[in-house]
Design an enzyme around this catalytic site. Sequence first.
Site, PDB file in Angstrom:
ATOM      1  N   TRP A 269       0.854  -1.214   0.000  1.00  0.00           N
ATOM      2  CA  TRP A 269       0.000   0.000   0.000  1.00  0.00           C
ATOM      3  C   TRP A 269       0.877   1.246   0.000  1.00  0.00           C
ATOM      4  O   TRP A 269       0.587   2.227  -0.675  1.00  0.00           O
ATOM      5  CB  TRP A 269      -0.895   0.040   1.256  1.00  0.00           C
ATOM      6  CG  TRP A 269      -2.235  -0.602   1.067  1.00  0.00           C
ATOM      7  CD1 TRP A 269      -2.621  -1.819   1.541  1.00  0.00           C
ATOM      8  CD2 TRP A 269      -3.360  -0.062   0.360  1.00  0.00           C
ATOM      9  NE1 TRP A 269      -3.922  -2.062   1.183  1.00  0.00           N
ATOM     10  CE2 TRP A 269      -4.405  -1.006   0.460  1.00  0.00           C
ATOM     11  CE3 TRP A 269      -3.595   1.123  -0.339  1.00  0.00           C
ATOM     12  CZ2 TRP A 269      -5.663  -0.802  -0.113  1.00  0.00           C
ATOM     13  CZ3 TRP A 269      -4.847   1.333  -0.915  1.00  0.00           C
ATOM     14  CH2 TRP A 269      -5.859   0.377  -0.797  1.00  0.00           C
ATOM     15  N   TRP A 297     -18.596  21.064   1.630  1.00  0.00           N
ATOM     16  CA  TRP A 297     -18.114  20.883   3.004  1.00  0.00           C
ATOM     17  C   TRP A 297     -18.623  22.022   3.873  1.00  0.00           C
ATOM     18  O   TRP A 297     -18.705  23.169   3.411  1.00  0.00           O
ATOM     19  CB  TRP A 297     -16.585  20.884   3.035  1.00  0.00           C
ATOM     20  CG  TRP A 297     -15.911  19.829   2.205  1.00  0.00           C
ATOM     21  CD1 TRP A 297     -15.198  20.017   1.065  1.00  0.00           C
ATOM     22  CD2 TRP A 297     -15.880  18.411   2.454  1.00  0.00           C
ATOM     23  NE1 TRP A 297     -14.721  18.826   0.590  1.00  0.00           N
ATOM     24  CE2 TRP A 297     -15.130  17.818   1.420  1.00  0.00           C
ATOM     25  CE3 TRP A 297     -16.421  17.583   3.443  1.00  0.00           C
ATOM     26  CZ2 TRP A 297     -14.890  16.448   1.335  1.00  0.00           C
ATOM     27  CZ3 TRP A 297     -16.187  16.208   3.368  1.00  0.00           C
ATOM     28  CH2 TRP A 297     -15.433  15.662   2.324  1.00  0.00           C
ATOM     29  N   ASN A 332      -3.469   3.057  13.249  1.00  0.00           N
ATOM     30  CA  ASN A 332      -4.124   3.115  11.932  1.00  0.00           C
ATOM     31  C   ASN A 332      -5.651   3.054  12.007  1.00  0.00           C
ATOM     32  O   ASN A 332      -6.341   3.837  11.349  1.00  0.00           O
ATOM     33  CB  ASN A 332      -3.616   1.988  11.034  1.00  0.00           C
ATOM     34  CG  ASN A 332      -4.289   2.011   9.676  1.00  0.00           C
ATOM     35  OD1 ASN A 332      -4.220   3.005   8.969  1.00  0.00           O
ATOM     36  ND2 ASN A 332      -4.992   0.934   9.328  1.00  0.00           N
ATOM     37  N   TRP A 350     -11.536  17.398   4.062  1.00  0.00           N
ATOM     38  CA  TRP A 350     -10.417  16.535   4.453  1.00  0.00           C
ATOM     39  C   TRP A 350      -9.099  17.296   4.502  1.00  0.00           C
ATOM     40  O   TRP A 350      -8.187  16.949   5.249  1.00  0.00           O
ATOM     41  CB  TRP A 350     -10.293  15.325   3.508  1.00  0.00           C
ATOM     42  CG  TRP A 350     -10.003  15.642   2.057  1.00  0.00           C
ATOM     43  CD1 TRP A 350     -10.922  15.783   1.063  1.00  0.00           C
ATOM     44  CD2 TRP A 350      -8.714  15.849   1.444  1.00  0.00           C
ATOM     45  NE1 TRP A 350     -10.296  16.065  -0.125  1.00  0.00           N
ATOM     46  CE2 TRP A 350      -8.934  16.105   0.077  1.00  0.00           C
ATOM     47  CE3 TRP A 350      -7.406  15.835   1.904  1.00  0.00           C
ATOM     48  CZ2 TRP A 350      -7.909  16.359  -0.834  1.00  0.00           C
ATOM     49  CZ3 TRP A 350      -6.372  16.084   1.010  1.00  0.00           C
ATOM     50  CH2 TRP A 350      -6.633  16.346  -0.340  1.00  0.00           C
ATOM     51  N   TRP A 373      -6.288  10.104   3.916  1.00  0.00           N
ATOM     52  CA  TRP A 373      -7.352  11.115   4.036  1.00  0.00           C
ATOM     53  C   TRP A 373      -8.349  11.013   2.898  1.00  0.00           C
ATOM     54  O   TRP A 373      -9.572  11.076   3.104  1.00  0.00           O
ATOM     55  CB  TRP A 373      -6.753  12.529   4.109  1.00  0.00           C
ATOM     56  CG  TRP A 373      -6.446  12.874   5.525  1.00  0.00           C
ATOM     57  CD1 TRP A 373      -5.223  12.850   6.131  1.00  0.00           C
ATOM     58  CD2 TRP A 373      -7.392  13.214   6.541  1.00  0.00           C
ATOM     59  NE1 TRP A 373      -5.355  13.169   7.460  1.00  0.00           N
ATOM     60  CE2 TRP A 373      -6.669  13.404   7.740  1.00  0.00           C
ATOM     61  CE3 TRP A 373      -8.777  13.384   6.564  1.00  0.00           C
ATOM     62  CZ2 TRP A 373      -7.289  13.748   8.935  1.00  0.00           C
ATOM     63  CZ3 TRP A 373      -9.395  13.733   7.757  1.00  0.00           C
ATOM     64  CH2 TRP A 373      -8.657  13.911   8.926  1.00  0.00           C
TER      65      TRP A 373
HETATM   66  C1  LIG Z   1      -6.068   9.442   7.592  1.00  0.00           C
HETATM   67  C2  LIG Z   1      -4.800   8.605   7.527  1.00  0.00           C
HETATM   68  C3  LIG Z   1      -3.571   9.232   7.513  1.00  0.00           C
HETATM   69  C4  LIG Z   1      -2.383   8.480   7.433  1.00  0.00           C
HETATM   70  N1  LIG Z   1      -1.178   9.140   7.410  1.00  0.00           N
HETATM   71  C5  LIG Z   1      -0.037   8.426   7.282  1.00  0.00           C
HETATM   72  C6  LIG Z   1       1.218   9.080   7.213  1.00  0.00           C
HETATM   73  O1  LIG Z   1       1.322  10.296   7.252  1.00  0.00           O
HETATM   74  N2  LIG Z   1       2.334   8.311   7.125  1.00  0.00           N
HETATM   75  C7  LIG Z   1       2.276   6.952   7.077  1.00  0.00           C
HETATM   76  O2  LIG Z   1       3.328   6.289   6.973  1.00  0.00           O
HETATM   77  N3  LIG Z   1       1.094   6.301   7.109  1.00  0.00           N
HETATM   78  C8  LIG Z   1      -0.058   7.000   7.224  1.00  0.00           C
HETATM   79  N4  LIG Z   1      -1.256   6.333   7.289  1.00  0.00           N
HETATM   80  C9  LIG Z   1      -1.271   4.864   7.155  1.00  0.00           C
HETATM   81  C10 LIG Z   1      -1.153   4.097   8.504  1.00  0.00           C
HETATM   82  O3  LIG Z   1      -2.076   4.600   9.418  1.00  0.00           O
HETATM   83  C11 LIG Z   1       0.260   4.167   9.107  1.00  0.00           C
HETATM   84  O4  LIG Z   1       1.230   3.818   8.146  1.00  0.00           O
HETATM   85  C12 LIG Z   1       0.398   3.191  10.284  1.00  0.00           C
HETATM   86  O5  LIG Z   1      -0.558   3.471  11.266  1.00  0.00           O
HETATM   87  C13 LIG Z   1       1.798   3.333  10.880  1.00  0.00           C
HETATM   88  O6  LIG Z   1       1.965   2.467  11.970  1.00  0.00           O
HETATM   89  P1  LIG Z   1       2.883   1.175  11.819  1.00  0.00           P
HETATM   90  O7  LIG Z   1       4.219   1.530  11.257  1.00  0.00           O
HETATM   91  O8  LIG Z   1       2.862   0.473  13.121  1.00  0.00           O
HETATM   92  O9  LIG Z   1       2.084   0.355  10.727  1.00  0.00           O
HETATM   93  P2  LIG Z   1       2.117  -1.180  10.307  1.00  0.00           P
HETATM   94  O10 LIG Z   1       0.725  -1.673  10.357  1.00  0.00           O
HETATM   95  O11 LIG Z   1       3.136  -1.924  11.066  1.00  0.00           O
HETATM   96  O12 LIG Z   1       2.504  -1.108   8.759  1.00  0.00           O
HETATM   97  C14 LIG Z   1       3.850  -1.161   8.295  1.00  0.00           C
HETATM   98  C15 LIG Z   1       4.115  -0.054   7.324  1.00  0.00           C
HETATM   99  O13 LIG Z   1       3.302  -0.200   6.171  1.00  0.00           O
HETATM  100  C16 LIG Z   1       2.934   1.093   5.704  1.00  0.00           C
HETATM  101  N5  LIG Z   1       1.476   1.225   5.808  1.00  0.00           N
HETATM  102  C17 LIG Z   1       0.670   0.645   6.721  1.00  0.00           C
HETATM  103  N6  LIG Z   1      -0.614   0.972   6.474  1.00  0.00           N
HETATM  104  C18 LIG Z   1      -0.602   1.780   5.407  1.00  0.00           C
HETATM  105  C19 LIG Z   1      -1.622   2.440   4.667  1.00  0.00           C
HETATM  106  N7  LIG Z   1      -2.923   2.324   4.967  1.00  0.00           N
HETATM  107  N8  LIG Z   1      -1.252   3.212   3.615  1.00  0.00           N
HETATM  108  C20 LIG Z   1       0.056   3.322   3.267  1.00  0.00           C
HETATM  109  N9  LIG Z   1       1.050   2.716   3.929  1.00  0.00           N
HETATM  110  C21 LIG Z   1       0.728   1.951   4.978  1.00  0.00           C
HETATM  111  C22 LIG Z   1       3.612   2.110   6.595  1.00  0.00           C
HETATM  112  O14 LIG Z   1       4.828   2.472   6.009  1.00  0.00           O
HETATM  113  C23 LIG Z   1       3.817   1.310   7.872  1.00  0.00           C
HETATM  114  O15 LIG Z   1       4.886   1.785   8.658  1.00  0.00           O
HETATM  115  C24 LIG Z   1      -2.456   7.066   7.365  1.00  0.00           C
HETATM  116  C25 LIG Z   1      -3.712   6.443   7.391  1.00  0.00           C
HETATM  117  C26 LIG Z   1      -4.871   7.204   7.476  1.00  0.00           C
HETATM  118  C27 LIG Z   1      -6.206   6.504   7.501  1.00  0.00           C
END
Ligand SMILES: Cc1cc2nc3c(=O)[nH]c(=O)nc-3n(C[C@H](O)[C@H](O)[C@H](O)COP(=O)(O)OP(=O)(O)OC[C@H]3O[C@@H](n4cnc5c(N)ncnc54)[C@H](O)[C@@H]3O)c2cc1C
Length: 466
Positions: A269, A297, A332, A350, A373
Amino acid sequence: MRLHWHRRDLRVADNRALAAAAEGEVLPVFVFDPTVLDHAGPARVAFLLDSLDALREDYRDRGGGLVVAHGDPAEELPRLADEHGAEAVFWNHDYTGLARERDRRVESALDDADIDHETFHDAVHHEPGAITTNDGDPYAVFSYFGKKWLDREKESSYPPPNGDALRAGDDDLPTSDDLGFDEPDATLPEAGTEAARDRLDSFCEAAIGEYETEREYPARAGTSRLSQDLKYGTIGIREVSERVAEAADRADGDDVRESIETYREELAWREFYTQVLRYNPEVVTENYSSYENPIEWRESDDDLDAWKDGETGYPIVDAGMRQLHEEAYIHNRVRMIVAAFLTKDLLLDWRAGYDHFRELLVDHDTANDNGGWQWAASTGTDAQPYFRVFNPMTQGERYDPDAEYIKTYVPELDDVDPDDIHSWHELSEDERADVAPDYPDPICDHGERREEAIAMFERARGDEDD
Ligand SMILES: Cc1cc2nc3c(=O)[nH]c(=O)nc-3n(C[C@H](O)[C@H](O)[C@H](O)COP(=O)(O)OP(=O)(O)OC[C@H]3O[C@@H](n4cnc5c(N)ncnc54)[C@H](O)[C@@H]3O)c2cc1C
């Protein structure tokens, strides 16, 4: 001699451009770019400085150092190359519109100064443009991209440069104050490659095997917490995938293997959103999907402030927004909930939420933040359908049944029974005042707002009177 220009690759190991530059003699440099700092917040500046400190230590341990400059990289890099007698500058690609525009200017300034430059793809396994539809177009939805990404062979990690290749050079690092930022209010994760490796190792030793289910529960340590490391490149993606592959080799049982595959899908992703941003740089400010009419909005500074302050009277939303203040991070599942609440309950644009996240998140990544977002706002690539509106109370009940996460961040609800917390909107004003006098009443009625949100999107779609 070559310069290696560090940007979002603050590590020595598994760094493609650095490994290539270190085939000769190499001097590592970092440039504080005012244009980039204009888009940063205190948490990210502090994490960046700590990451640079760890990087410099790593170089020193290997007999090298880190040169630090301030200013427009298109001026600073030719100057540094001239000052240190470098014949070429190496760096890794960054895919945001802002970075690509800056890199074009740097290339042209180096050309003018007769200095070579070589650039590499590094931050992702498969560079934007490498995984396309059969017609060669970038994917606009994740599913096929994800399948191809998971199936495609992954490159191995790159070794760190040999100490003999490193040219010594050392500069002091600025403080947050020097860069015009306050110290962050939030407590940040430890920065640097060693800390990132510790997080990755402990995740791959245990939690990855239950990631599929545990990642949904914000009170549990079910995710890798690597997002700031992947954002700043304090660990390489190839190294991450190697540790994940080792965990898969050790996996005992289908559930564990499926969990590991789900984790890999999240990494996919990240690369999907990277390519969305690379080919659609305008999504930073514009909806990815177009609607026939503008989305109407609402505007309300009071509601926006209540959301930012974690004072909406919707416990899981408030817990998430307060986690953001305390840790510069939100789980997340809760990011999805707070984003849905802003756009579908408060009916606010948003972009206001994205700006707030950009200001406060330590892991703010333009591609992922924007993708998240726009998903929540029903304006993105694989967006949540506009008529499927998250209910913040049932989300809280399902994913935080004992209100453990909520109570961690909302102390006013410490002594309240989880059942009352999850039905806060249904209690009478007197009941609420009785059990938690300091916690606010809900600022809106979810049921009513859900109907309004659907009507707002139907007007935007142009099918209001059908
Ligand atoms: C509104 C919103 C804003 C977000 N903003 C960011 C942001 O600024 N930076 C960010 O890295 N992620 C963002 N995310 C995606 C996700 O929430 C975070 O990557 C995740 O919570 C980070 O925690 P983790 O490293 O423990 O994730 P894990 O679940 O351990 O995932 C491992 C890695 O996979 C990637 N990843 C995981 N989920 C997603 C996803 N849905 N989309 C893209 N990559 C993903 C990230 O690099 C993450 O570190 C956002 C999601 C939402 C819904």
